[in-house]
Scaffold this active site. Structure first.
Site, PDB file in Angstrom:
ATOM      1  N   TRP A  83       0.839  -1.194   0.000  1.00  0.00           N
ATOM      2  CA  TRP A  83       0.000   0.000   0.000  1.00  0.00           C
ATOM      3  C   TRP A  83       0.878   1.249   0.000  1.00  0.00           C
ATOM      4  O   TRP A  83       1.945   1.265   0.610  1.00  0.00           O
ATOM      5  CB  TRP A  83      -0.904   0.029   1.231  1.00  0.00           C
ATOM      6  CG  TRP A  83      -2.166  -0.761   1.060  1.00  0.00           C
ATOM      7  CD1 TRP A  83      -2.325  -2.096   1.197  1.00  0.00           C
ATOM      8  CD2 TRP A  83      -3.439  -0.237   0.705  1.00  0.00           C
ATOM      9  NE1 TRP A  83      -3.618  -2.450   0.955  1.00  0.00           N
ATOM     10  CE2 TRP A  83      -4.336  -1.322   0.647  1.00  0.00           C
ATOM     11  CE3 TRP A  83      -3.914   1.049   0.422  1.00  0.00           C
ATOM     12  CZ2 TRP A  83      -5.679  -1.168   0.337  1.00  0.00           C
ATOM     13  CZ3 TRP A  83      -5.260   1.197   0.117  1.00  0.00           C
ATOM     14  CH2 TRP A  83      -6.114   0.108   0.061  1.00  0.00           C
TER      15      TRP A  83
ATOM     16  N   LEU B  81      -1.453  -4.542   8.275  1.00  0.00           N
ATOM     17  CA  LEU B  81      -1.890  -5.562   9.231  1.00  0.00           C
ATOM     18  C   LEU B  81      -1.110  -6.863   9.092  1.00  0.00           C
ATOM     19  O   LEU B  81      -1.047  -7.656  10.041  1.00  0.00           O
ATOM     20  CB  LEU B  81      -3.386  -5.825   9.100  1.00  0.00           C
ATOM     21  CG  LEU B  81      -4.284  -4.693   9.603  1.00  0.00           C
ATOM     22  CD1 LEU B  81      -5.749  -4.987   9.289  1.00  0.00           C
ATOM     23  CD2 LEU B  81      -4.089  -4.468  11.093  1.00  0.00           C
TER      24      LEU B  81
ATOM     25  N   CYS C 175       2.936   2.734   5.307  1.00  0.00           N
ATOM     26  CA  CYS C 175       2.330   4.056   5.436  1.00  0.00           C
ATOM     27  C   CYS C 175       0.812   3.897   5.509  1.00  0.00           C
ATOM     28  O   CYS C 175       0.198   3.359   4.585  1.00  0.00           O
ATOM     29  CB  CYS C 175       2.711   4.933   4.251  1.00  0.00           C
ATOM     30  SG  CYS C 175       1.989   6.579   4.330  1.00  0.00           S
ATOM     31  N   VAL C 176       0.254   4.367   6.630  1.00  0.00           N
ATOM     32  CA  VAL C 176      -1.196   4.340   6.812  1.00  0.00           C
ATOM     33  C   VAL C 176      -1.667   5.790   6.824  1.00  0.00           C
ATOM     34  O   VAL C 176      -1.217   6.584   7.655  1.00  0.00           O
ATOM     35  CB  VAL C 176      -1.582   3.632   8.132  1.00  0.00           C
ATOM     36  CG1 VAL C 176      -3.095   3.562   8.270  1.00  0.00           C
ATOM     37  CG2 VAL C 176      -0.955   2.245   8.208  1.00  0.00           C
TER      38      VAL C 176
ATOM     39  N   GLU D 278     -11.746   8.288   6.060  1.00  0.00           N
ATOM     40  CA  GLU D 278     -12.968   8.860   6.605  1.00  0.00           C
ATOM     41  C   GLU D 278     -13.597   8.008   7.704  1.00  0.00           C
ATOM     42  O   GLU D 278     -14.632   8.369   8.238  1.00  0.00           O
ATOM     43  CB  GLU D 278     -13.973   9.067   5.468  1.00  0.00           C
ATOM     44  CG  GLU D 278     -13.479  10.057   4.424  1.00  0.00           C
ATOM     45  CD  GLU D 278     -14.454  10.187   3.267  1.00  0.00           C
ATOM     46  OE1 GLU D 278     -15.548   9.585   3.300  1.00  0.00           O
ATOM     47  OE2 GLU D 278     -14.109  10.909   2.325  1.00  0.00           O
TER      48      GLU D 278
ATOM     49  N   HIS E 160     -11.231   3.049  10.782  1.00  0.00           N
ATOM     50  CA  HIS E 160     -10.301   1.996  10.355  1.00  0.00           C
ATOM     51  C   HIS E 160      -8.848   2.408  10.608  1.00  0.00           C
ATOM     52  O   HIS E 160      -8.023   1.580  10.996  1.00  0.00           O
ATOM     53  CB  HIS E 160     -10.531   1.677   8.875  1.00  0.00           C
ATOM     54  CG  HIS E 160      -9.701   0.560   8.344  1.00  0.00           C
ATOM     55  ND1 HIS E 160      -9.888  -0.748   8.736  1.00  0.00           N
ATOM     56  CD2 HIS E 160      -8.674   0.549   7.465  1.00  0.00           C
ATOM     57  CE1 HIS E 160      -9.011  -1.516   8.112  1.00  0.00           C
ATOM     58  NE2 HIS E 160      -8.268  -0.752   7.337  1.00  0.00           N
TER      59      HIS E 160
ATOM     60  N   ASN F  25      10.315   0.272  13.926  1.00  0.00           N
ATOM     61  CA  ASN F  25       8.984   0.589  13.424  1.00  0.00           C
ATOM     62  C   ASN F  25       9.065   1.827  12.532  1.00  0.00           C
ATOM     63  O   ASN F  25       9.128   2.954  13.011  1.00  0.00           O
ATOM     64  CB  ASN F  25       8.014   0.815  14.582  1.00  0.00           C
ATOM     65  CG  ASN F  25       6.592   1.028  14.117  1.00  0.00           C
ATOM     66  OD1 ASN F  25       6.335   1.299  12.940  1.00  0.00           O
ATOM     67  ND2 ASN F  25       5.654   0.918  15.033  1.00  0.00           N
TER      68      ASN F  25
END
Length: 165
Positions: free
Chosen positions: A26, A58, A79-80, A84, A87, A112
């Site tokens: 991602w 995850l 990278c998260v 909206e 989550h 991390n």
């Protein structure tokens, strides 16, 4: 971003150490830069790095745990970006708790380098290179290698006995 109190960069000599770098698919534009900076830091320190890929954040802890059983250190990169829904919080909490658990359970450092940001601009500012304010890929690598070296020193001591009680 917390830039005050950051340690002064120092040269880490990690010759002979092995480190697994686990990256997410991602947000590839951002994660690719984190990966490049982490691998460059490993080379500069003299550590041997192996790269592993997972679909999303995850999946990082389970692969990090498998790697922790075979390598001197692990670096997790991803990278998260907040969306909206709630989550974002669930993913960030799960990944952080999972990586921490891996480090403690396996007694192997896990750097991390998973960015948890509001937007792409914040992420890019943390990827290192030209114009970036922080270098989280290299910082995660340096932290993991430094902790691995410290653990090696600790493990060189004979186990504590309770004979003195």
């Amino acid at each position: 971003m917390a830039t005050s109190g950051r340690p002064v960069p120092r040269h880490i000599s990690a010759e002979g150490l092995t480190v697994a770098v686990v990256v997410t698919e991602w947000n590839a534009e951002i994660v690719d830069k984190l990966r490049e900076r982490a691998l460059a830091a490993a080379r500069e320190a003299g550590a041997k790095a192996e790269l592993f890929s997972v679909a999303g954040a995850l999946e990082l802890p389970v692969v990090a745990q498998a790697c922790a059983r075979r390598f001197d250190a692990v670096v997790a990169l991803g990278c998260v970006i907040r969306g909206e829904t709630a989550h974002f919080e669930y993913v960030c909490d799960s990944v952080t708790e999972g990586l921490t658990r891996v480090a403690l359970d396996e007694q192997v450092p896990v750097g991390n380098g998973v960015l948890t940001v509001e937007n792409v601009q914040q992420a890019l500012a943390r990827t290192g290179g030209a114009g970036a304010k922080e270098d989280k890929g290299a910082e995660a690598m340096d932290a993991a290698l430094s902790a691995a070296l410290t653990l090696a020193r600790v493990r060189a001591f004979a186990p504590r006995t309770h004979d003195h009680w």
